[in-house]
Scaffold this motif. Structure first.
Motif, PDB file in Angstrom:
ATOM      1  N   GLU A  51      12.179 -73.420 -40.337  1.00  0.00           N
ATOM      2  CA  GLU A  51      11.407 -73.836 -41.510  1.00  0.00           C
ATOM      3  C   GLU A  51      11.857 -75.182 -42.079  1.00  0.00           C
ATOM      4  O   GLU A  51      11.129 -75.810 -42.844  1.00  0.00           O
ATOM      5  CB  GLU A  51      11.521 -72.776 -42.615  1.00  0.00           C
ATOM      6  N   VAL A  52      13.074 -75.587 -41.724  1.00  0.00           N
ATOM      7  CA  VAL A  52      13.680 -76.748 -42.373  1.00  0.00           C
ATOM      8  C   VAL A  52      12.872 -78.047 -42.225  1.00  0.00           C
ATOM      9  O   VAL A  52      12.581 -78.704 -43.241  1.00  0.00           O
ATOM     10  CB  VAL A  52      15.134 -76.949 -41.881  1.00  0.00           C
ATOM     11  N   PRO A  53      12.472 -78.465 -41.021  1.00  0.00           N
ATOM     12  CA  PRO A  53      11.757 -79.753 -40.911  1.00  0.00           C
ATOM     13  C   PRO A  53      10.467 -79.787 -41.724  1.00  0.00           C
ATOM     14  O   PRO A  53      10.204 -80.766 -42.441  1.00  0.00           O
ATOM     15  CB  PRO A  53      11.478 -79.876 -39.408  1.00  0.00           C
ATOM     16  N   ARG A  54       9.669 -78.735 -41.609  1.00  0.00           N
ATOM     17  CA  ARG A  54       8.402 -78.682 -42.346  1.00  0.00           C
ATOM     18  C   ARG A  54       8.655 -78.693 -43.855  1.00  0.00           C
ATOM     19  O   ARG A  54       8.025 -79.434 -44.611  1.00  0.00           O
ATOM     20  CB  ARG A  54       7.622 -77.428 -41.958  1.00  0.00           C
ATOM     21  N   MET A  55       9.600 -77.865 -44.288  1.00  0.00           N
ATOM     22  CA  MET A  55       9.904 -77.741 -45.703  1.00  0.00           C
ATOM     23  C   MET A  55      10.450 -79.050 -46.269  1.00  0.00           C
ATOM     24  O   MET A  55      10.080 -79.477 -47.371  1.00  0.00           O
ATOM     25  CB  MET A  55      10.924 -76.617 -45.890  1.00  0.00           C
ATOM     26  N   CYS A  56      11.305 -79.702 -45.518  1.00  0.00           N
ATOM     27  CA  CYS A  56      11.896 -80.973 -45.945  1.00  0.00           C
ATOM     28  C   CYS A  56      10.810 -82.009 -46.228  1.00  0.00           C
ATOM     29  O   CYS A  56      10.818 -82.669 -47.269  1.00  0.00           O
ATOM     30  CB  CYS A  56      12.851 -81.484 -44.866  1.00  0.00           C
ATOM     31  N   LEU A  57       9.862 -82.116 -45.304  1.00  0.00           N
ATOM     32  CA  LEU A  57       8.794 -83.101 -45.440  1.00  0.00           C
ATOM     33  C   LEU A  57       7.819 -82.728 -46.547  1.00  0.00           C
ATOM     34  O   LEU A  57       7.405 -83.582 -47.346  1.00  0.00           O
ATOM     35  CB  LEU A  57       8.050 -83.239 -44.104  1.00  0.00           C
ATOM     36  N   GLU A  58       7.454 -81.464 -46.624  1.00  0.00           N
ATOM     37  CA  GLU A  58       6.490 -81.028 -47.641  1.00  0.00           C
ATOM     38  C   GLU A  58       7.051 -81.193 -49.056  1.00  0.00           C
ATOM     39  O   GLU A  58       6.332 -81.608 -49.970  1.00  0.00           O
ATOM     40  CB  GLU A  58       6.086 -79.577 -47.398  1.00  0.00           C
ATOM     41  N   LEU A  59       8.326 -80.869 -49.237  1.00  0.00           N
ATOM     42  CA  LEU A  59       8.938 -81.032 -50.562  1.00  0.00           C
ATOM     43  C   LEU A  59       9.015 -82.497 -50.952  1.00  0.00           C
ATOM     44  O   LEU A  59       8.806 -82.858 -52.116  1.00  0.00           O
ATOM     45  CB  LEU A  59      10.336 -80.398 -50.581  1.00  0.00           C
ATOM     46  N   ALA A  68      14.508 -82.996 -55.230  1.00  0.00           N
ATOM     47  CA  ALA A  68      13.750 -82.581 -56.413  1.00  0.00           C
ATOM     48  C   ALA A  68      12.968 -81.306 -56.120  1.00  0.00           C
ATOM     49  O   ALA A  68      12.899 -80.396 -56.957  1.00  0.00           O
ATOM     50  CB  ALA A  68      12.808 -83.700 -56.847  1.00  0.00           C
ATOM     51  N   GLY A  69      12.395 -81.233 -54.921  1.00  0.00           N
ATOM     52  CA  GLY A  69      11.644 -80.041 -54.548  1.00  0.00           C
ATOM     53  C   GLY A  69      12.511 -78.807 -54.435  1.00  0.00           C
ATOM     54  O   GLY A  69      12.128 -77.715 -54.866  1.00  0.00           O
ATOM     55  N   LEU A  70      13.692 -78.959 -53.866  1.00  0.00           N
ATOM     56  CA  LEU A  70      14.617 -77.839 -53.730  1.00  0.00           C
ATOM     57  C   LEU A  70      15.034 -77.310 -55.097  1.00  0.00           C
ATOM     58  O   LEU A  70      15.121 -76.096 -55.318  1.00  0.00           O
ATOM     59  CB  LEU A  70      15.849 -78.264 -52.928  1.00  0.00           C
ATOM     60  N   LYS A  71      15.289 -78.223 -56.037  1.00  0.00           N
ATOM     61  CA  LYS A  71      15.662 -77.819 -57.398  1.00  0.00           C
ATOM     62  C   LYS A  71      14.518 -77.049 -58.064  1.00  0.00           C
ATOM     63  O   LYS A  71      14.733 -76.038 -58.735  1.00  0.00           O
ATOM     64  CB  LYS A  71      16.022 -79.050 -58.237  1.00  0.00           C
ATOM     65  N   THR A  72      13.311 -77.545 -57.864  1.00  0.00           N
ATOM     66  CA  THR A  72      12.142 -76.901 -58.463  1.00  0.00           C
ATOM     67  C   THR A  72      11.957 -75.485 -57.922  1.00  0.00           C
ATOM     68  O   THR A  72      11.557 -74.575 -58.655  1.00  0.00           O
ATOM     69  CB  THR A  72      10.870 -77.734 -58.197  1.00  0.00           C
ATOM     70  N   LEU A  73      12.276 -75.300 -56.652  1.00  0.00           N
ATOM     71  CA  LEU A  73      12.150 -73.969 -56.034  1.00  0.00           C
ATOM     72  C   LEU A  73      13.263 -73.024 -56.473  1.00  0.00           C
ATOM     73  O   LEU A  73      13.215 -71.829 -56.155  1.00  0.00           O
ATOM     74  CB  LEU A  73      12.154 -74.100 -54.510  1.00  0.00           C
TER      75      LEU A  73
END
Length: 251
Positions: A51-59, A68-73
């Motif tokens: 999941e990491v590559p997709r999640m990294c780019l989408e966030l 910022a996306g990781l913090k929001t999640l």
């Protein structure tokens, strides 16, 4: 004639993004940074590897930065540790002194400020490697926009949010109509224009939405924007002072 001269907009400040703006995207620092973020997500946050590559780019696309996306999640991690892991292992040796850019920057009579989502330590590394550490009068970075707080924060203020642009304008204490903002990101340029800044997209030969000018390379700045050097004499004292000013992080 005097009335026309005084009414003409003079540029008083130049806001520069740093990564992929002061040096080209082709250098590979950007891809190395993404790789380090993915490794941090895998090794420290224990996110499923597939999941990491997709999640990294989408966030990154949705929140401005993956961090910022990781913090929001709701992921909890230390900001300094994140930056140390992600930026500390970058191939800074790829960055070389750029005397052409240095001379251009030092010849500009306006105040010059770095405006980046990156942390202070990364800014210091990049500017030092490129020989540009004394070319700017200030730095607006992660620590500037996100000062330490006693309460746990789940949001990160960063480009391309208009709020981050407005915060930078306020911190730098400049008139956006007399400030030029240089960035390689299309969405950052759009937000900068929404905040009232004059805008230059770097790394492209054609205009994008919100851009007033386009530069293939930051080295083309004198040809594309000769007005930066107009009325140099009026700012001579500022040039002399700025050449000896130590870059400080604005707060």
């Amino acid at each position: 004639m005097e009335a026309a001269r005084s009414s003409r907009t003079m540029y008083e400040c130049l806001l520069f993004d740093m990564d992929d703006t002061l040096y080209p995207l082709s250098l590979g620092i950007n891809m190395a940074c993404r790789k380090n973020i993915e490794e941090y997500m895998l090794n420290h946050l224990h996110i499923e590897e597939s999941e990491v590559p997709r999640m990294c780019l989408e966030l990154y696309k949705e929140h401005g930065t993956t961090m910022a996306g990781l913090k929001t999640l709701g992921y909890e991690f230390d900001d300094d540790q994140f930056h140390a892991e992600v930026h500390g292992a970058l191939p800074y040796e790829l960055l070389k002194p750029d005397p052409v850019l240095r001379n251009l920057l030092l010849s500009m009579p306006q105040q010059k400020i770095i405006f980046t989502n990156a942390d202070e330590a990364h800014v210091a590394q990049v500017l030092s490697r490129m020989g540009l550490e004394d070319c700017f009068q200030g730095v607006i970075c992660f620590e500037t926009l996100n000062p330490p707080s006693e309460t746990k924060k789940t949001t990160v203020l960063c480009k391309p949010s208009v709020e981050a642009m407005e915060a930078a304008i306020r911190i730098a204490n400049v008139d956006p109509k007399k400030t030029i903002f240089f960035d390689d990101s299309i969405r950052n340029i759009a937000s900068g224009k929404a905040a009232g800044l004059q805008t230059v997209i770097v790394g492209r030969s054609t205009l994008v939405p919100g851009a007033d000018h386009a530069l293939n390379s930051i080295h083309n700045i004198r040809e594309a924007l000769p007005e930066i050097w107009e009325d140099e004499g009026e700012h001579l004292e500022q040039i002399i002072q700025s050449s000896a000013v130590e870059t400080v992080v604005l707060a």
